[in-house]
Motif scaffolding. Structure first.
Motif, mmCIF file in Angstrom:
data_model
loop_
_atom_site.group_PDB
_atom_site.id
_atom_site.type_symbol
_atom_site.label_atom_id
_atom_site.label_comp_id
_atom_site.label_asym_id
_atom_site.label_seq_id
_atom_site.Cartn_x
_atom_site.Cartn_y
_atom_site.Cartn_z
ATOM 1 N N SER A 196 13.013 22.275 31.676
ATOM 2 C CA SER A 196 13.996 22.436 32.950
ATOM 3 C C SER A 196 15.049 23.557 32.491
ATOM 4 O O SER A 196 15.577 23.528 31.367
ATOM 5 N N ASP B 16 18.922 25.374 37.210
ATOM 6 C CA ASP B 16 18.605 25.352 38.326
ATOM 7 C C ASP B 16 17.613 24.434 39.086
ATOM 8 O O ASP B 16 17.223 24.553 40.133
ATOM 9 N N GLU C 32 18.409 22.979 42.377
ATOM 10 C CA GLU C 32 18.260 23.933 43.548
ATOM 11 C C GLU C 32 16.855 24.250 43.760
ATOM 12 O O GLU C 32 16.507 24.320 45.211
ATOM 13 N N ARG C 33 16.071 24.209 42.742
ATOM 14 C CA ARG C 33 14.724 24.367 43.199
ATOM 15 C C ARG C 33 13.888 23.281 43.810
ATOM 16 O O ARG C 33 13.246 23.375 44.531
ATOM 17 N N ARG D 120 15.061 23.715 47.422
ATOM 18 C CA ARG D 120 14.348 24.526 48.236
ATOM 19 C C ARG D 120 12.923 24.132 48.565
ATOM 20 O O ARG D 120 12.410 24.559 49.602
ATOM 21 N N ARG D 121 12.332 23.329 47.816
ATOM 22 C CA ARG D 121 11.061 22.815 48.151
ATOM 23 C C ARG D 121 11.054 21.874 49.150
ATOM 24 O O ARG D 121 10.437 21.945 50.077
ATOM 25 N N SER E 107 22.925 19.720 44.383
ATOM 26 C CA SER E 107 22.051 19.993 43.350
ATOM 27 C C SER E 107 22.174 19.665 41.879
ATOM 28 O O SER E 107 21.323 19.142 41.298
ATOM 29 N N GLU F 145 7.817 20.100 41.906
ATOM 30 C CA GLU F 145 8.611 21.098 40.823
ATOM 31 C C GLU F 145 8.558 20.673 39.524
ATOM 32 O O GLU F 145 8.265 21.738 38.540
#
Length: 269
Positions: A61, A64, A67-68, A71-72, A96, A150
């Protein structure tokens, strides 16, 4: 003699079985305590292979990750997007970052269920403050799904996708169930504290009177009708006029009359 020996050995075996169940009973009764003391006494949530998969994903990982995941989650629910849009830029970054640190803490304690539960409950407790921004506890479900999706990609096909997804799904379902528990526990605590505060203020007002320190009897007198207030004022001025008349007999009549009750009819000369 051989029969005697065999009968002596059987009770010993049964005693050993009973003592072996004691640690698990103790660990279950002390689940609310810090998990460090009970570590090793409870079955881990994940298998050794599943823990290796998850740790390998987190090693891949980046900064971010939180944040990812957000967004999902935004793609799954419009109301979650509306909640995020109401946050300031600083709050979005903090949330986040907090999500990533939370996941790292969970992965570092995969063999300690009590510590995982504590971290999860703290995470849920922290989100009660965002209710004013439109946060809903249902958002934890879509966040858990986003974490699974993710983080499965982070495996980079090192393992079968179904195997990686199953490991993450098992972890997130347990973790975010504890997250919801922490959220509702904090919500109940705040409501209970608020109700207790309002009850205490109500009792204080009744016992002391009004907020400005006047007594309850004084506050009651203030609520008299206008007619009663006029009568009280008349009696007060009447007594004042009589007292003043005894001490100013040497003055002329006009002065005496001018100090009389303001409701008395004027004297016509």
């Amino acid at each position: 003699m051989g029969n005697a020996k065999s009968t002596d050995e059987k009770p010993k075996k049964s005693v050993r079985r009973k003592s072996a169940t004691t640690p698990s009973t103790r660990s279950s009764s002390s689940s609310s305590r810090p998990s460090i003391s009970s570590q090793g006494n409870r079955k881990p949530l994940l298998s050794v292979n599943q823990r290796q998969i998850i740790k390998g994903c987190m090693d891949n990982s980046k900064d971010d990750l939180g944040e990812r995941i957000f967004r999902r989650a935004l793609e799954r629910r419009d109301d979650f997007k509306q909640f995020i849009d109401k946050l300031t830029k600083k709050q979005r970054y903090e949330n986040s970052s907090y999500l990533k640190q939370f996941l790292l803490g969970v992965v570092d304690n995969l063999t300690d269920i009590d510590e995982i539960n504590r971290l999860a409950e703290d995470f849920g407790c922290n989100h009660v403050q965002f209710r004013a921004n439109g946060f809903k506890p249902d958002f934890f479900a879509c966040t858990a799904d986003a974490v699974t999706t993710e983080c499965t990609f982070l495996d980079q096909a090192a393992h079968p996708t179904s195997e990686t997804a199953a490991a993450w799904s098992l972890l997130t379902s347990h973790v975010f169930s504890a997250v919801r528990d922490g959220y509702y526990a904090e919500l109940r605590r705040q409501r209970k504290s608020s109700n207790a505060f309002r009850a205490r203020v109500s009792v204080d007002v009744v016992s002391t009177g009004t907020d400005d320190g006047t007594s309850l009897s004084s506050a009651t007198r203030r609520s008299n009708s206008p007619q009663e207030e006029i009568a009280e004022n008349y009696e007060h001025h009447q007594s004042t006029s009589t007292h003043h008349h005894h001490h100013s007999s040497s003055t002329n009549d006009s002065c005496v009359e001018s100090s009389g009750n303001f409701l008395a009819p004027p004297t016509v000369y």
